[in-house]
Design an enzyme around this catalytic site. Sequence first.
Site, short mmCIF file in Angstrom:
data_model
loop_
_atom_site.label_atom_id
_atom_site.label_comp_id
_atom_site.label_asym_id
_atom_site.label_seq_id
_atom_site.Cartn_x
_atom_site.Cartn_y
_atom_site.Cartn_z
N CYS A 1 38.32 -17.48 -30.65
CA CYS A 1 38.08 -16.47 -31.69
C CYS A 1 38.85 -15.18 -31.43
CB CYS A 1 36.59 -16.17 -31.78
SG CYS A 1 35.60 -17.56 -32.35
N ASN B 1 26.06 -8.28 -38.41
CA ASN B 1 26.17 -9.17 -39.56
C ASN B 1 26.78 -8.43 -40.75
OD1 ASN B 1 24.04 -7.77 -40.98
ND2 ASN B 1 22.53 -8.92 -39.80
N ARG C 1 30.97 -4.64 -35.07
CA ARG C 1 30.13 -5.80 -34.82
C ARG C 1 28.93 -5.77 -35.76
NH1 ARG C 1 29.79 -8.32 -30.08
NH2 ARG C 1 28.62 -9.79 -31.36
N ARG D 1 27.43 -4.33 -41.10
CA ARG D 1 28.78 -3.78 -41.15
C ARG D 1 28.97 -2.90 -42.39
NH1 ARG D 1 32.78 -8.52 -38.73
NH2 ARG D 1 31.34 -9.26 -37.15
N SER E 1 38.31 -8.33 -34.99
CA SER E 1 39.25 -9.44 -34.90
C SER E 1 40.64 -8.95 -34.49
CB SER E 1 39.34 -10.15 -36.26
OG SER E 1 40.48 -10.97 -36.34
N LYS F 1 35.12 -21.68 -38.42
CA LYS F 1 36.05 -20.84 -37.67
C LYS F 1 35.46 -20.35 -36.34
CE LYS F 1 34.93 -16.48 -40.07
NZ LYS F 1 34.49 -15.72 -38.90
N ASP F 2 34.12 -20.40 -36.20
CA ASP F 2 33.49 -19.96 -34.96
C ASP F 2 33.48 -21.03 -33.88
OD1 ASP F 2 32.91 -17.50 -36.09
OD2 ASP F 2 30.89 -18.07 -36.72
N ARG G 1 43.19 -10.84 -34.61
CA ARG G 1 44.07 -11.40 -35.64
C ARG G 1 44.24 -10.42 -36.79
NH1 ARG G 1 42.60 -13.26 -40.37
NH2 ARG G 1 40.42 -13.27 -39.75
N ARG G 2 43.13 -9.89 -37.30
CA ARG G 2 43.21 -8.92 -38.39
C ARG G 2 43.91 -7.65 -37.95
NH1 ARG G 2 36.97 -9.97 -40.09
NH2 ARG G 2 37.30 -11.60 -41.66
#
Length: 546
Positions: A245, A152, A150, A156, A130, A80-81, A132-133
């Site tokens: 993205c 990893n 942001r 988070r 995101s 997806k990246d 999208r989210r």
Amino acid sequence: MDRKLIIGTRGSDLALWQANHVKDRLAAIGVQAELKVIKTQGDNIQHLRLDKLEGKGFFTKELEEELLGGHIDIAVHSHKDLPTTNPPGLKIAAVSEREDPSELLIVLKDCVDLKKRLSVKHNAIVGTSSNRRKAQLLAFRPDLEIEDLRGNVNTRLQKLRDEKYDAIMLAKAGVERLKLDLSEFHVEVIPPTEIIPAPAQGVLAIQIRETDELLEEVLQQIHQKDVAEAIGVERKVLNLFEGGCHMPLGCYCRKTATGFEVWTAKAKDGESFPTRLYLKAESTAGLAERIKEKFDPGRKLPESVFITRELSETSFLKRSLEQHHTKVEGRSLIKIFSIINTLDPYILKYVRWVFFSSKNGIENFFKLNPRLSKHVQYAVVGRGSEEALRSYGIIPAFTGEAEGIEMEKIGDAFAEIAAGSTVLFPRAKGSLQTIQSRLKADTKVIDLPVYETRIDEQVEGSRADVLIFTSPTNVEAYFKDNLVEPGQKVISIGNSTGKKLEEIGVQYTLPFSPDELGLAEAVFALDFTDGKMTKSDPSGTVTPLL
């Protein structure tokens, strides 16, 4: 292959897991490899939102440069990246199996509200980078405050522990791969048909040099062809929209016994209400192009929609249609009456499951103030019933969902988990009782009609472009005094309502799910001919969403 391969990877725990997974898959076919960790722009710049970073491929560019320079043999990416086009000289030689592409909403336990959709309190702060989210979350819960997140996966989660957010959203695949313990939080799994994931979410991409033909041949032994075919549709849709993205676009394709199903959600930006689409097809040929055509801003859409249900101002269907300037009239054609006043506590004592097939069943059952064991589990049909159950602070242990709500399939799935127990069915008087008929012989059924429906004496018809029927009784009520007018399209919320339409010879479209998401998708999928609604063909057959 004689040479030892060098696998390039980012240095996060998840990236290392992914690279080691590919290394193990190669070892299983007799190919040795070692890892080389490479930092990317996305790793180095943590203070900016993803959509503020320059260019595309900010999690992949440096790996690709190392690959082109001959310093590594393979680059492993979260698919997806990746940008939708490879840099000259590189190609994707293989993809992995697909992990569950669902999303996880991870909530601090003192911020949980089970009565709310998504189980997070009113006005909660939710972390995600995101768009999208963000767009899809706000479509369900416009009260939420979405803030950038942001880092990893572990970073988070620590920010959530530090109470910088009330909840955060992560891809389920990453959490599953790292085998993280989330028991300190309330975790809600959101299926990919509800919040539609990023194209190729849950899949790893194995990238090599175009000239390395021998390595490509070797990698075919671990390449997942079915996965590649499905995500090929998703990635093509992203490419056709020229997105990266940061684009608020979700696309999820899955293979079925008869072909492919695709869900797409697209918004203008993270603040805008997303448009949803569900399509099915026998093959992937031309499927992405058809999806793109449906989102053409010049495409003719219905000017008006009538639905046999009252809609609130916050209704998902109402807001989805009104963003396209479609007028919506919601009007129930029937009346609901409770038919019992008390419950026998002796019967309730032995109940281990309560199964609801409608919102009316839920409302009329809880009017009776049932006293059930804390060990009782609840099952529902569809997300609409799930949302109704949530209003009583209960999350169902089983939510039946199948295309067009095929009750037989749902009954078979529920029969497996309820085997040997006692199941209570609060239902409408005269309902078909399909679920009950699918249960195993050792499962005891307690049948409990709690309400009945009655038709209004006279029903005024509608001249709307689209008629949506939400129950068999509403169909009966409407067509007692009215007909489908030339040019009108009809949508049935589910199979039992569809069967009633078939009895009177009305053609209809069946959405994937019997809720407002499914209905919004079905309306948007309807086709016009020469800018006008096509004439309804009273053949009594289902119109597939093609």
